[in-house]
Design a protein around this motif. Structure first.
Motif, PDB file in Angstrom:
ATOM      1  N   LEU A 144      -0.400  18.238  10.392  1.00 43.04           N
ATOM      2  CA  LEU A 144       0.423  16.989  11.116  1.00 43.04           C
ATOM      3  C   LEU A 144       1.817  17.826  11.222  1.00 43.04           C
ATOM      4  CD1 LEU A 144       0.074  14.623   8.055  1.00 43.04           C
ATOM      5  CD2 LEU A 144      -1.602  14.419  10.295  1.00 43.04           C
ATOM      6  N   ASN A 145       1.464  17.101  12.838  1.00 44.73           N
ATOM      7  CA  ASN A 145       2.913  17.343  13.262  1.00 44.73           C
ATOM      8  C   ASN A 145       3.996  16.476  12.791  1.00 44.73           C
ATOM      9  OD1 ASN A 145       1.950  19.652  15.035  1.00 44.73           O
ATOM     10  ND2 ASN A 145       1.370  18.460  16.666  1.00 44.73           N
ATOM     11  N   LYS A 146       3.107  15.173  13.032  1.00 50.49           N
ATOM     12  CA  LYS A 146       4.771  13.795  12.824  1.00 50.49           C
ATOM     13  C   LYS A 146       3.815  12.761  11.826  1.00 50.49           C
ATOM     14  CE  LYS A 146       8.898  11.367  15.093  1.00 50.49           C
ATOM     15  NZ  LYS A 146       9.105  11.458  16.320  1.00 50.49           N
ATOM     16  N   VAL A 147       4.378  12.240  10.988  1.00 47.19           N
ATOM     17  CA  VAL A 147       3.983  11.572  10.644  1.00 47.19           C
ATOM     18  C   VAL A 147       5.172  10.311  10.520  1.00 47.19           C
ATOM     19  CG1 VAL A 147       2.875  10.115   8.196  1.00 47.19           C
ATOM     20  CG2 VAL A 147       1.954  12.488   9.477  1.00 47.19           C
ATOM     21  N   ARG A 148       5.599   9.050  10.485  1.00 43.46           N
ATOM     22  CA  ARG A 148       6.436   7.814  10.229  1.00 43.46           C
ATOM     23  C   ARG A 148       5.732   6.879   9.366  1.00 43.46           C
ATOM     24  NH1 ARG A 148       8.418  11.905  10.556  1.00 43.46           N
ATOM     25  NH2 ARG A 148      10.530  12.372  11.756  1.00 43.46           N
ATOM     26  N   ALA A 192       0.718  -1.596   0.118  1.00 45.98           N
ATOM     27  CA  ALA A 192       0.220  -0.260  -0.190  1.00 45.98           C
ATOM     28  C   ALA A 192       1.224   1.703   0.012  1.00 45.98           C
ATOM     29  CB  ALA A 192      -0.695  -0.131   1.080  1.00 45.98           C
ATOM     30  N   HIS A 193       0.446   1.898  -0.655  1.00 49.35           N
ATOM     31  CA  HIS A 193       1.053   3.607  -0.413  1.00 49.35           C
ATOM     32  C   HIS A 193       1.105   3.819   1.035  1.00 49.35           C
ATOM     33  CE1 HIS A 193      -0.781   3.325  -4.270  1.00 49.35           C
ATOM     34  NE2 HIS A 193      -0.241   3.877  -5.299  1.00 49.35           N
ATOM     35  N   GLY A 194       2.069   4.573   1.286  1.00 53.25           N
ATOM     36  CA  GLY A 194       2.276   5.622   2.915  1.00 53.25           C
ATOM     37  C   GLY A 194       1.125   5.954   3.235  1.00 53.25           C
ATOM     38  N   TYR A 195       0.816   7.220   1.855  1.00 51.72           N
ATOM     39  CA  TYR A 195      -0.529   8.198   1.663  1.00 51.72           C
ATOM     40  C   TYR A 195      -1.664   7.599   1.725  1.00 51.72           C
ATOM     41  CZ  TYR A 195       2.783  11.723   1.983  1.00 51.72           C
ATOM     42  OH  TYR A 195       3.718  13.079   1.639  1.00 51.72           O
ATOM     43  N   LEU A 196      -1.608   6.361   1.290  1.00 57.17           N
ATOM     44  CA  LEU A 196      -3.289   5.458   1.571  1.00 57.17           C
ATOM     45  C   LEU A 196      -3.375   5.534   2.472  1.00 57.17           C
ATOM     46  CD1 LEU A 196      -5.184   3.494   0.456  1.00 57.17           C
ATOM     47  CD2 LEU A 196      -4.114   2.130  -0.032  1.00 57.17           C
ATOM     48  N   THR A 197      -2.270   4.532   3.490  1.00 59.32           N
ATOM     49  CA  THR A 197      -2.414   4.213   5.026  1.00 59.32           C
ATOM     50  C   THR A 197      -2.519   5.657   5.776  1.00 59.32           C
ATOM     51  OG1 THR A 197      -0.638   2.438   4.582  1.00 59.32           O
ATOM     52  CG2 THR A 197      -1.146   2.692   6.515  1.00 59.32           C
ATOM     53  N   LEU A 198      -2.423   6.092   5.998  1.00 55.16           N
ATOM     54  CA  LEU A 198      -2.257   7.206   5.890  1.00 55.16           C
ATOM     55  C   LEU A 198      -3.643   8.353   6.402  1.00 55.16           C
ATOM     56  CD1 LEU A 198      -1.231  10.307   8.088  1.00 55.16           C
ATOM     57  CD2 LEU A 198      -0.579  10.957   5.948  1.00 55.16           C
ATOM     58  N   SER A 199      -4.320   7.895   4.898  1.00 58.13           N
ATOM     59  CA  SER A 199      -5.766   8.253   4.487  1.00 58.13           C
ATOM     60  C   SER A 199      -6.849   8.056   5.301  1.00 58.13           C
ATOM     61  CB  SER A 199      -6.059   8.323   3.082  1.00 58.13           C
ATOM     62  OG  SER A 199      -5.912   6.914   2.830  1.00 58.13           O
ATOM     63  N   CYS A 249       2.084   2.495  10.731  1.00 55.81           N
ATOM     64  CA  CYS A 249       1.999   4.280  10.529  1.00 55.81           C
ATOM     65  C   CYS A 249       1.847   4.909  12.023  1.00 55.81           C
ATOM     66  CB  CYS A 249       1.599   4.619   9.223  1.00 55.81           C
ATOM     67  SG  CYS A 249       1.092   6.661   9.480  1.00 55.81           S
ATOM     68  N   VAL A 250       2.333   5.841  12.358  1.00 56.03           N
ATOM     69  CA  VAL A 250       1.836   6.000  13.413  1.00 56.03           C
ATOM     70  C   VAL A 250       2.113   7.714  13.219  1.00 56.03           C
ATOM     71  CG1 VAL A 250       3.119   7.158  15.714  1.00 56.03           C
ATOM     72  CG2 VAL A 250       3.853   4.885  15.257  1.00 56.03           C
ATOM     73  N   ALA A 251       0.911   8.780  13.278  1.00 55.81           N
ATOM     74  CA  ALA A 251       0.454   9.813  12.549  1.00 55.81           C
ATOM     75  C   ALA A 251       0.227  11.300  13.893  1.00 55.81           C
ATOM     76  CB  ALA A 251      -0.223   9.789  11.373  1.00 55.81           C
ATOM     77  N   GLU A 252       0.793  11.984  14.424  1.00 53.75           N
ATOM     78  CA  GLU A 252       0.336  12.883  14.477  1.00 53.75           C
ATOM     79  C   GLU A 252      -0.588  13.600  14.274  1.00 53.75           C
ATOM     80  OE1 GLU A 252       3.214  14.937  17.570  1.00 53.75           O
ATOM     81  OE2 GLU A 252       3.720  13.220  18.582  1.00 53.75           O
TER      82      GLU A 252
END
Length: 151
Positions: free
Chosen positions: A91-95, A61-68, A141-144
């Protein structure tokens, strides 16, 4: 599921884990639709034959798919009721820690890291969402993310 009905509810929940969503299957159709929507047809996402011989052994999966997926997964963990408006503020932080191979199942773990009162009964909230992969030791993924809610 937690329901926040006011800025005060959000402020009082600072530092809380809010819940964990159900598992969601990441299939090739979802990956292909995301590629079509974004124009990102890199072979590691869409070329099944080539990806089998690639570094991940399958398409990912695309990273941005996961984020979405955060809004859909988080909506199973909490809801904000009574707000006139809510907006994404950034977004403060995305990994992107671990690739999500096709056929994997993911889920979202939601935390309310902090909330700050704003003028007019609004609140700015920092959320952490951890996208976990079933059977994996490390998350995908870990996103703030930061949002504002006007009550």
């Amino acid at each position: 599921m937690l329901v926040f009905e006011s800025a005060e509810d959000l402020l009082s929940a600072s530092g809380s884990e809010l819940g964990v969503s159900d598992w969601l299957l990441i299939d090739q159709e979802r990956i292909n639709r995301f590629a079509d929507a974004t124009g990102d047809h890199q072979w590691i996402h869409t070329d099944v034959s080539r990806a089998e011989g690639g570094p991940f052994g399958a398409t990912i999966a695309h990273g941005y798919l996961t984020l979405s997926l955060i809004p859909a997964l988080a909506s199973q963990n909490y809801r904000i009721s009574g707000a006139r408006m809510g907006i994404n503020y950034g977004l403060n932080k995305v990994r992107f820690i671990t690739p999500v191979r096709v056929g994997s199942r993911v889920r979202g773990r939601s935390e309310l890291l902090s909330a700050e009162a704003l003028a007019g009964g609004a609140a700015q909230v920092v959320w952490r969402t951890t996208i976990e992969i079933e059977g994996a030791d490390r998350p995908a993924c870990v996103a703030e993310s930061v949002s504002r809610h006007h009550f």
